[in-house]
Design an enzyme around this catalytic site. Structure first.
Site, PDB file in Angstrom:
ATOM      1  N   LYS A  12       0.843  -1.193   0.000  1.00 40.64           N
ATOM      2  CA  LYS A  12       0.000   0.000   0.000  1.00 40.64           C
ATOM      3  C   LYS A  12       0.880   1.246   0.000  1.00 40.64           C
ATOM      4  O   LYS A  12       2.097   1.176   0.222  1.00 40.64           O
ATOM      5  CB  LYS A  12      -0.914   0.001   1.215  1.00 40.64           C
ATOM      6  CG  LYS A  12      -0.197   0.005   2.559  1.00 40.64           C
ATOM      7  CD  LYS A  12      -1.167  -0.012   3.710  1.00 40.64           C
ATOM      8  CE  LYS A  12      -0.424   0.045   5.042  1.00 40.64           C
ATOM      9  NZ  LYS A  12      -1.336   0.137   6.186  1.00 40.64           N
TER      10      LYS A  12
ATOM     11  N   ARG B 100     -10.096   0.666  16.348  1.00 41.46           N
ATOM     12  CA  ARG B 100     -10.089   1.446  15.113  1.00 41.46           C
ATOM     13  C   ARG B 100     -11.155   0.893  14.190  1.00 41.46           C
ATOM     14  O   ARG B 100     -12.223   1.477  14.038  1.00 41.46           O
ATOM     15  CB  ARG B 100      -8.691   1.423  14.479  1.00 41.46           C
ATOM     16  CG  ARG B 100      -8.489   2.456  13.394  1.00 41.46           C
ATOM     17  CD  ARG B 100      -7.057   2.504  12.909  1.00 41.46           C
ATOM     18  NE  ARG B 100      -6.614   1.246  12.291  1.00 41.46           N
ATOM     19  CZ  ARG B 100      -5.453   1.096  11.681  1.00 41.46           C
ATOM     20  NH1 ARG B 100      -4.585   2.094  11.630  1.00 41.46           N
ATOM     21  NH2 ARG B 100      -5.121  -0.064  11.137  1.00 41.46           N
TER      22      ARG B 100
ATOM     23  N   TYR C 238      15.678  31.520   2.008  1.00 45.81           N
ATOM     24  CA  TYR C 238      14.640  32.394   2.542  1.00 45.81           C
ATOM     25  C   TYR C 238      14.869  32.730   4.018  1.00 45.81           C
ATOM     26  O   TYR C 238      15.367  31.900   4.792  1.00 45.81           O
ATOM     27  CB  TYR C 238      13.273  31.728   2.403  1.00 45.81           C
ATOM     28  CG  TYR C 238      12.792  31.622   0.969  1.00 45.81           C
ATOM     29  CD1 TYR C 238      12.463  32.763   0.239  1.00 45.81           C
ATOM     30  CD2 TYR C 238      12.680  30.377   0.346  1.00 45.81           C
ATOM     31  CE1 TYR C 238      12.019  32.656  -1.069  1.00 45.81           C
ATOM     32  CE2 TYR C 238      12.247  30.270  -0.959  1.00 45.81           C
ATOM     33  CZ  TYR C 238      11.915  31.411  -1.676  1.00 45.81           C
ATOM     34  OH  TYR C 238      11.487  31.321  -2.959  1.00 45.81           O
TER      35      TYR C 238
ATOM     36  N   MET D 138      11.083  24.607  -1.796  1.00 48.96           N
ATOM     37  CA  MET D 138      10.168  23.696  -2.478  1.00 48.96           C
ATOM     38  C   MET D 138      10.908  22.730  -3.385  1.00 48.96           C
ATOM     39  O   MET D 138      10.612  21.532  -3.392  1.00 48.96           O
ATOM     40  CB  MET D 138       9.131  24.477  -3.288  1.00 48.96           C
ATOM     41  CG  MET D 138       8.167  23.573  -4.045  1.00 48.96           C
ATOM     42  SD  MET D 138       6.943  24.456  -5.026  1.00 48.96           S
ATOM     43  CE  MET D 138       5.872  25.093  -3.747  1.00 48.96           C
TER      44      MET D 138
END
Length: 823
Positions: free
Chosen positions: A495, A590, A718, A767
């Site tokens: 998964k 759960r 930054y 980014m």
């Protein structure tokens, strides 16, 4: 090799059964997934702790095998009728019989045989010696890293009369193994490469491992080795070794050869007191220099280098290839997969590459681009007949031959084959659009520069890449299998894009290695696997009513954890058969049915027999946490009770499972019928004794885009958070938080590895890029940078971010290219 089955009587105690033992074989087969020319092969049915070799007889027979070697304890009289045309050699242990056959075969030849062992460097030394000598001798060598109890006999059985030198490597993992390998290889000269910590688990200490490895040299006329390691020096003074040592040193220890290592302008040269010139190397790292010294020492000992031919060897040493022993699987254009194996071209490694291609072919067509095979020592007509036979056996749909010899022998190949005199001629005629929905094997001798073909066919994407080691994946899978009780099945979690590693490629590798079940989170993941050709049963953990149509269409098996989901499936299925998996809540709170719902659940399912309960399972809340062991044991006991109550309503067997990776060793009583292996497949386990056996499967790499020098009080990035207080060299690397790099690693919290040295992250992660401080590190633009892998590890990054390794792995963006390799 062309032997009747009766030849085995010369090697081992046995009896024959079935058809005539005059049935002959020319090669060995050990895996029904890798049957090349089965009609002329001897299938050796090897049994292990968790399987019987006889289980694969039918597959081999149907594929055309007619000669079998198997354990007599597994023989059944009905095999006479089931396999009427087959001849069987029945022995006590089929692997031992194969080893005895190889030892007998080896004894038929009196050529020099070099046996190579050590903790590291075996394969490199063997391949470099092959490179250095193959133009002067007809050399047979171990394929790739075939150095195990099975790999060594397969290597030695390649021997035939065309060869006048053999290079075989031997690897061991525990005491007693080398004696068997020595009897098979029977080396005339030995090379010991290096003593290190690799494969240490099976030995009490380094001394015991060294004694075991030196067992390979018991009948050697000479042992070539470095005397600079104290442990090696200590063993060499013992009888029977001391009279046969041909030692070398680069630390002025007492030795036959004292090498001087000099470095100038980034290049390393090896010289020594003789009339021979210095031998310059294209590498400067310590391991490569050590391995080159081993090669040079052997060549001097064997008188293969002399004053007359020294210039030839100087040239060869200066061009020693950087051996990438990996078969790389990359994404190509137009739905293609590209396998890059352009490091060598020979008949034995071609078999391995074709096998790897078939593992990943699925529903794709297959294309093989192959160069001339040089220095094989085989008659060219016979050689290319063999190549053509391999292409046919591997069901290659399109063959492309490159080189003058290929062109001369094109009549051996199918009519749709294409031939070109050179790589340049191929590139002039072909474009990316010429290939679609194919797996393309690119395999060529280094001189053909097939990397140009690879660049044409591979997709050019983001320079950051996640390298997945499929060998490590298989090692980890087999490690967990070895910890299971007999008969316990394995369910592998694929998964979340296989924890970031890529679903299809991981699933295909696990399927090839006979995993029992795969598990995905959502139906669309399972659908993609089915469309890619995966046939293993797939459980869907989070089914939604809207996905049931796809689940039924693609034969997926949903998890059922509440009545609403069950009723939706009953409605959608409308009597169509569907496998389901029932989750029980035993304390995690759960998902799952409670104890007071079991009788009602059973009655609903009995009313709809088209829904077949494949398994019943639960999730453990804290199997990896010792402080919660009492709670975990209560969960296991509760599951045992509830699953037994539910199973008794049904007349067919239902699998039970509750353990994840972390619980397999800690709670063996909870293994039941199956276990679920998740992050352990990817090299992470909380139990130290298991972690030591696992291998890292993923390495996240990027590259230096630009280098800058900052002066004191200048900053990068930054917010001016990357400020320096002294002159600093800064590298901008091509990875950022959009690629999955967590911003919590910013501002010196973590580091990356540049040319083996730590480079701390400076400033805030951006980014698409990150800045690292490379002051004092020798590096250049374009150099590789390790984000995580062996160092730093995923566990380390997770600890810095105060999270779990799952999050680090699953955060890797799909824009990051996945590159799969197989050694």
């Amino acid at each position: 090799m062309n032997y009747p089955l009766s030849i085995l009587a010369n090697c081992t105690a046995l009896r024959f059964a079935g058809a005539s033992n005059s049935n002959s074989f020319s090669h060995i087969l050990t895996d029904t997934r890798r049957l090349i020319s089965p009609e002329t092969g001897l299938f050796v049915a090897i049994s292990g702790e968790r399987h019987k070799g006889s289980a694969y007889l039918s597959d081999a027979y149907q594929a055309g095998v007619r000669c079998f070697l198997m354990n007599e304890s597994e023989w059944q009289e009905e095999f006479h009728l089931q396999f009427q045309e087959a001849a069987f050699a029945l022995v006590e242990n089929s692997l031992h019989a194969l080893q005895q056959l190889a030892a007998w075969h080896r004894a038929q030849f009196s050529i020099p045989v070099l046996g190579i062992t050590g903790s590291n460097g075996k394969t490199i030394v063997k391949e470099w010696l092959y490179y250095l000598l193959s133009e002067d001798c007809h050399v047979v060598r171990s394929p790739k890293s075939y150095n195990s109890q099975l790999g060594v006999p397969l290597s030695v059985l390649q021997l035939d009369s065309q060869y006048n030198l053999a290079l075989f490597e031997a690897g061991i993992s525990k005491v007693g193994e080398m004696k068997k390998l020595q009897a098979i290889i029977q080396p005339t000269v030995g090379i010991f490469t290096f003593l290190g910590e690799a494969h240490q688990q099976g030995f009490r200490n380094l001394g015991e491992k060294l004694e075991e490895k030196f067992g390979l040299f018991s009948s050697c006329e000479a042992i070539v080795c470095c005397v600079d390691q104290p442990e090696v020096r200590n063993i060499l003074v013992k009888s029977p070794w001391k009279e046969r040592v041909f030692g070398w040193s680069k630390e002025n220890n007492q030795a036959n050869l004292n090498f001087q290592i000099t470095e100038k302008s980034g290049k390393v040269a090896i010289s020594f007191a003789s009339d021979l010139p210095a031998f310059e190397l294209p590498f400067s790292d310590e391991a490569s220099v050590w391995n080159a010294c081993s090669c040079l020492a052997y060549l001097i000992y064997s008188n293969r280098i002399n004053k007359d031919n020294a210039p030839v060897f100087v040239e060869r040493f200066s061009n020693l290839p950087g051996l990438d022993m990996r078969l790389q699987l990359k994404e190509g254009h137009n739905g293609c997969l590209v396998i890059n194996d352009s490091y060598s071209a020979d008949i034995d490694s071609l078999k391995i590459a074709l096998d790897f291609m078939n593992q990943h072919k699925s529903d794709l067509s297959s294309v093989c681009i192959l160069s001339d095979i040089r220095e094989s020592g085989i008659d060219k007509t016979i050689l290319y007949q063999r190549v053509a036979q391999l292409m046919k056996a591997a069901n290659v749909k399109q063959f492309i031959g490159i080189g003058e010899q290929m062109k001369l022998h094109e009549s051996q190949f199918p009519g749709n084959s294409l031939f070109y005199p050179s790589t340049a001629a191929f590139l002039e005629k072909h474009h990316q659009a010429d290939f679609s929905k194919s797996v393309i094997l690119i395999k060529g001798a280094r001189s053909f520069a097939f990397e140009r073909i690879s660049r044409l066919l591979e997709r050019k994407v983001h320079q950051t890449k996640f390298e997945i080691n499929l060998n490590a994946l298989v090692n980890n899978f087999n490690t967990y299998k070895s910890l299971l009780k007999p008969g316990v099945k394995c369910m592998a979690m694929v998964k979340a894009f296989s924890y970031g590693a890529g679903s299809y490629e991981i699933a295909r590798t696990l399927e090839w290695n006979r995993v029992d079940y795969l598990t995905v989170a959502y139906a669309d993941e399972g659908t993609a696997l089915r469309e890619a050709g995966i046939k293993t049963p797939i459980m869907v953990m989070n089914p939604e009513p809207a996905s049931f149509e796809a689940i039924l269409k693609y034969n997926l098996e949903p998890e059922i954890y509440q009545f609403e989901i069950l009723q939706s499936l009953i409605k959608q299925a409308a009597g169509e058969e569907c496998g389901i998996h029932i989750e029980l809540d035993t304390g995690m709170k759960r998902l799952g049915f409670n104890e007071n719902q079991l009788e009602q659940l059973a009655q609903v399912l009995l009313q709809h027999p088209n829904l077949k309960v494949k398994s019943v399972f639960t999730h453990l809340a804290a199997s990896e946490a010792p402080e919660h062991d009492h709670f975990t044991k209560e969960q296991i006991n509760r599951f045992d009770k509830l699953s037994s109550q539910l199973s008794q309503f049904f007349s067919y067997p239902i699998l039970r499972h509750c353990l994840n990776s972390g619980g397999i060793v800690r709670f063996p009583e909870g293994q039941f019928d199956m276990v679920r292996i998740g992050i352990g497949l990817y090299g992470i386990d909380p139990a130290e004794e298991v972690q030591q056996k696992l291998q890292v499967i993923g390495t996240l790499k990027t590259m230096i885009s630009q280098l800058r020098t900052l002066e004191p009080d200048e900053s990068v990035g930054y917010g001016r958070r990357g400020k320096v207080d002294k002159p600093s060299r800064i590298a901008i690397v091509a990875i950022g938080y959009a690629d999955g790099l967590n911003r919590l690693l910013s501002n010196g919290k973590s580091y990356m590895l540049v040319n083996g040295k730590k480079a701390p992250i400076i400033g805030s992660i951006c980014m698409d890029m990150t800045m690292i401080n490379v002051e004092g590190i020798d590096c250049a633009e374009g150099d590789e940078v390790i984000v995580f892998g062996e160092n730093p590890t995923v566990n380390y990054l997770a600890s810095v971010c105060n999270t779990i390794p799952y999050e680090i792995l699953t955060s890797i963006s799909q824009r990051v290219k996945r590159v799969y390799f197989y050694e």
